[in-house]
Enzyme design. Structure first.
Site, PDB file in Angstrom:
ATOM      1  CG  ASP A  12      49.141  12.798  22.888  1.00 55.95           C
ATOM      2  OD1 ASP A  12      48.217  11.986  23.104  1.00 55.95           O
ATOM      3  OD2 ASP A  12      49.169  14.028  23.199  1.00 55.95           O
ATOM      4  CE  LYS A  15      51.281   6.275  26.396  1.00 53.63           C
ATOM      5  NZ  LYS A  15      51.404   7.551  25.835  1.00 53.63           N
ATOM      6  N   GLY A  39      44.189   8.117  24.446  1.00 53.60           N
ATOM      7  CA  GLY A  39      43.616   8.196  23.155  1.00 53.60           C
ATOM      8  C   GLY A  39      44.872   7.369  22.342  1.00 53.60           C
ATOM      9  CD  GLN A 219      46.805   9.650  30.839  1.00 59.67           C
ATOM     10  OE1 GLN A 219      46.971   8.646  31.828  1.00 59.67           O
ATOM     11  NE2 GLN A 219      45.795   9.436  29.957  1.00 59.67           N
TER      12      GLN A 219
HETATM   13  P1  IMP Z   1      43.531  14.987  32.659  1.00 61.33           P
HETATM   14  O1  IMP Z   1      44.188  13.810  32.530  1.00 61.33           O
HETATM   15  O2  IMP Z   1      42.137  14.946  31.865  1.00 61.33           O
HETATM   16  O3  IMP Z   1      43.167  15.508  33.919  1.00 61.33           O
HETATM   17  O4  IMP Z   1      44.491  16.292  31.957  1.00 61.33           O
HETATM   18  C1  IMP Z   1      45.730  16.630  32.765  1.00 61.33           C
HETATM   19  C2  IMP Z   1      46.560  16.665  31.701  1.00 61.33           C
HETATM   20  O5  IMP Z   1      47.253  15.723  31.026  1.00 61.33           O
HETATM   21  C3  IMP Z   1      46.139  17.769  30.473  1.00 61.33           C
HETATM   22  O6  IMP Z   1      47.327  18.504  30.083  1.00 61.33           O
HETATM   23  C4  IMP Z   1      45.892  16.727  29.503  1.00 61.33           C
HETATM   24  O7  IMP Z   1      46.140  17.340  28.183  1.00 61.33           O
HETATM   25  C5  IMP Z   1      46.893  15.742  29.749  1.00 61.33           C
HETATM   26  N1  IMP Z   1      46.705  14.661  29.134  1.00 61.33           N
HETATM   27  C6  IMP Z   1      45.756  13.688  29.690  1.00 61.33           C
HETATM   28  N2  IMP Z   1      45.531  12.558  29.158  1.00 61.33           N
HETATM   29  C7  IMP Z   1      46.608  12.635  28.053  1.00 61.33           C
HETATM   30  C8  IMP Z   1      46.842  11.815  26.735  1.00 61.33           C
HETATM   31  O8  IMP Z   1      46.560  10.594  26.746  1.00 61.33           O
HETATM   32  N3  IMP Z   1      47.843  12.206  26.016  1.00 61.33           N
HETATM   33  C9  IMP Z   1      48.371  13.574  26.127  1.00 61.33           C
HETATM   34  N4  IMP Z   1      48.145  14.275  27.314  1.00 61.33           N
HETATM   35  C10 IMP Z   1      47.067  13.975  28.117  1.00 61.33           C
END
Ligand code: IMP
Length: 441
Positions: A12, A15, A39, A219
């Site tokens: 977040d 990017k 996102g 991420q």
């Molecule tokens: P997952 O990627 O859904 O397995 O989530 C694993 C961790 O990564 C969690 O803490 C999510 O909140 C975080 N996470 C996954 N995608 C994003 C992103 O695009 N932005 C911020 N945090 C993310």
């Protein structure tokens, strides 16, 4: 020449905006990891568009977009995103190429994830519930279903049946019919067919005729499966190493690495956030910065800029430069704290610890810089920033060990400073906006 954009914090970082800003200088934008857990928010022509799976470059009609083998693809999320773009008058057409080696997120991956999170109880990770982790688990467990499998009906039937039966054994009352999953996948395969191909071949041919690519990370480094705050991480290689494995390219295909960091820090989900603040301080950052997840809407945890984390990201990614985003969110603060080290027992450490128990015992060492009362919002030249804001940026550079090339001062594409003579300014000058029209192979 190709540049990688990576998150230097916990995701977040903004990017999407930076990719969107740089895209006109490139002719290809490629995602190399993650899935629709991302996102990437882009404000364009008065519209707010959030991309989850497709590269942000898709908003530029002259740019080809690539989804690499390192990405996990949920076909329904893909179709929904294509429809969302269509509703904004943006056609994907033949500008999209999805790796035939990419793994698929299947309908039951989300349920498996919810189950795993429920079982973890208070140790839950706080995932995005998109089925990302279970899809990568299947990949590493060598039972995953790949995009190319959609075009081998017999092999697909066998793979899906085995997977569904295993899942039915795991979830007592699931009773999923493998044929329904299989039929849906066959139909999805037909719909995806025009976009499926050999990404490595496409990219290497494109590079050989002088085309250039932006590699769009999702991420952030501290969420990387290997280098992040494990186990509170995502399941993919969010740092720059993922470019090579996630697109099938050698390391010499990456000519520069731009890290993106907010002027403060946020995190969604569980896990350590050493500079986290609570109460009114957190509320102010969250409200002013609109810190609510672009994918899940969850309020983000907020904290001050953490130079230990960014220095670590600089090392892991070999960052050439930083883009600092959301500087304007700090406008009006009387003082701006930033973290220069961690105090652990009697010692101050400057390096990010691998062991979360050690990290939990650390307290941030906060330095305080004077705030600025004149707004930075919308500033487009470095010289237009108040002196205190420039001092803050220069202190960030000093303690992070990376030069700051780009500063974002608002959500609009134009609310951006590209510092003169900076690393990024030199990159952009070297990559004129390409008038590319060679045939795609
Ligand atoms: P997952 O990627 O859904 O397995 O989530 C694993 C961790 O990564 C969690 O803490 C999510 O909140 C975080 N996470 C996954 N995608 C994003 C992103 O695009 N932005 C911020 N945090 C993310």
């Amino acid at each position: 020449m190709n540049i990688a954009i990576v998150g230097a914090q916990w995701g977040d970082e903004g990017k999407g905006k930076i990719v969107d800003l740089l895209t006109p200088h490139f002719s290809i934008v490629a995602r190399y990891q993650g899935g629709h857990n991302a996102g990437h928010t882009v404000f364009t022509e008065g519209r707010r568009i959030v991309l989850h799976l497709l590269p942000s470059g898709i908003l530029h009609p002259e740019v080809d977009c690539v989804v690499g083998n390192g990405v996990v693809v949920d076909p329904q999320a893909l179709f929904a995103e294509i429809e969302m773009l269509r509703s904004h008058g943006i056609e994907v057409g033949n500008r999209l190429l999805i790796s035939e080696k990419a793994h698929l997120i299947l309908p039951y991956h989300r349920e498996l994830e919810l189950l795993a999170e429920a079982r973890r109880g208070e140790h839950r990770i706080g995932t995005t519930s998109r089925g990302i982790g279970p899809a990568y688990e299947d990949k590493v467990g060598r039972r995953g279903v790949r995009v190319c499998d959609l075009y081998d009906p017999d092999g697909l039937a066998e793979g899906v049946r085995e997977n569904v039966e295993a899942r039915n054994r795991l979830i007592a009352d699931a009773g999923l019919d493998w044929r329904a999953v299989y039929d849906a996948l066959l139909a999805a395969g037909e719909r995806m067919r025009p976009w499926v191909g050999d990404v490595t071949l496409f990219l290497t041919r494109a590079f050989s005729v002088g085309r250039s690519a932006l590699f769009e990370g999702a991420q952030g480094t501290l969420l990387d499966i290997d280098h992040g705050t494990y186990p509170f991480v995502t399941s993919s290689s969010a740092s720059v190493g993922g470019v090579c494995t996630g697109l099938g390219l050698g390391p010499r295909a990456v000519h520069g690495v731009l890290g993106i960091a907010k002027a403060y820090t946020t995190r969604v989900g569980e896990g350590p956030l050493p500079t986290e603040v609570h109460g009114a301080e957190a509320d102010r950052l969250r409200e002013t910065g609109q810190e609510f997840g672009a994918s899940t809407g969850r309020p983000r945890r907020c904290g001050w800029y953490d130079a230990v984390a960014v220095r670590y990201a600089a090392r892991v990614n070999g960052l050439d430069a930083l883009a600092v985003t959301k500087l304007d969110v700090l406008d009006g603060l009387p003082q701006v704290p930033l973290c220069t080290g961690y105090r652990c027992g009697g010692d101050v450490i400057a390096d990010f610890p691998a062991d979360l128990r050690q990290l939990a015992a650390c307290k941030p060492v906060l330095d305080t810089m004077p705030g600025w009362s004149a707004p930075t919002r919308g500033a487009r030249r470095y010289g237009d920033l108040p002196q205190e804001a420039r001092d803050y940026i220069e202190r960030l550079e000093e303690i992070s060990g990376v030069p700051v090339s780009i500063i974002s001062t608002g959500s609009d594409r134009d609310d951006t400073i590209v510092r003169e003579d900076s690393v990024a300014a030199r990159w952009l000058a070297r990559f004129p906006i390409p008038p590319y029209s060679a045939p795609r192979t």
